[in-house]
Enzyme design. Structure first.
Site, mmCIF file in Angstrom:
data_model
loop_
_atom_site.group_PDB
_atom_site.id
_atom_site.type_symbol
_atom_site.label_atom_id
_atom_site.label_comp_id
_atom_site.label_asym_id
_atom_site.label_seq_id
_atom_site.Cartn_x
_atom_site.Cartn_y
_atom_site.Cartn_z
ATOM 1 N N ASP A 112 0.783 -1.184 0.019
ATOM 2 C CA ASP A 112 0.029 -0.031 0.060
ATOM 3 C C ASP A 112 0.930 1.268 0.043
ATOM 4 O O ASP A 112 2.139 1.257 0.240
ATOM 5 C CB ASP A 112 -0.990 -0.026 1.258
ATOM 6 C CG ASP A 112 -2.092 0.630 1.031
ATOM 7 O OD1 ASP A 112 -2.383 1.557 -0.173
ATOM 8 O OD2 ASP A 112 -3.006 0.592 1.837
ATOM 9 N N ASP A 113 0.281 2.448 -0.561
ATOM 10 C CA ASP A 113 0.949 3.760 -0.321
ATOM 11 C C ASP A 113 1.278 4.198 1.015
ATOM 12 O O ASP A 113 2.444 4.498 1.129
ATOM 13 C CB ASP A 113 0.417 4.792 -1.127
ATOM 14 C CG ASP A 113 -0.794 5.026 -0.594
ATOM 15 O OD1 ASP A 113 -1.668 4.204 0.225
ATOM 16 O OD2 ASP A 113 -1.581 6.013 -1.432
ATOM 17 N N ASP A 116 -2.092 4.748 7.870
ATOM 18 C CA ASP A 116 -2.285 5.902 8.518
ATOM 19 C C ASP A 116 -2.737 5.450 9.860
ATOM 20 O O ASP A 116 -2.017 5.390 10.904
ATOM 21 C CB ASP A 116 -3.467 6.598 7.805
ATOM 22 C CG ASP A 116 -3.942 8.030 8.408
ATOM 23 O OD1 ASP A 116 -3.539 8.067 9.538
ATOM 24 O OD2 ASP A 116 -4.174 9.032 7.775
#
Length: 170
Positions: A112-113, A116
């Site tokens: 994933d980028d 969070d």
């Protein structure tokens, strides 16, 4: 992350210039390649599962760098506009991928980028519990769920990815 996220880069700079992190295509490509290099000793991996949509670009770069040709997606929705809400799995990981490496996703690389809050990572880890989770960027709340990442930013930093921004005439 705050509930009221600025809609433009200019608004974010006026609000708090220290809490934005704009990432160019060149920088994201370099960071994704660095992630691949860091992962080269963690494998071997038989497949990549990219967490859509943010994981599509780094997964393509990592797959090319590591020579992985079996690529799958898991569709997860967690944002409505700029506010994070309920996590919904739109498309699960294929059973054939979960079965790799003796079951539960061993020898599978999740990409994933960004991690969070960790909510998305937790849901995806439940789908493939033995997979290796890698992200380009990590925030403190989600960092414990990630096996490999490149850059950590503070929890209240908003990352502007290159696909979210564009050039504007000044």
């Amino acid at each position: 992350m705050t509930d009221a996220v600025p809609q433009t880069l200019e608004a974010a700079v006026r609000r708090d210039p220290a809490k934005i992190f704009p990432v160019s295509w060149d920088q994201f490509h370099r960071d994704s390649r660095a992630l691949a290099w860091r992962l080269s000793g963690a494998g071997p991996f038989e497949a990549i599962v990219c967490i859509t949509r943010g994981g599509l670009v780094p997964a393509a770069i990592v797959a090319r760098e590591l020579g992985i040709k079996l690529i799958e997606t898991v569709g997860v929705s967690s944002y409505t506009g700029t506010a994070q809400g309920e996590i919904t799995v739109l498309k699960p990981v294929a059973d054939s991928i979960v079965a790799l490496g003796g079951g539960q996703g061993a020898r599978v690389l999740l990409v994933d980028d960004l991690v969070d809050t960790g909510k998305t990572a937790k849901v995806v880890r439940e789908l493939v519990p033995r997979a290796h989770l890698a992200t380009v960027y990590a925030k403190p709340m989600g960092r414990p769920l990630v096996d490999t990442f490149i850059t950590e930013v503070s929890q209240d930093t908003w990352i502007y990815f290159p696909w979210d921004t564009g050039l504007a005439f000044q």
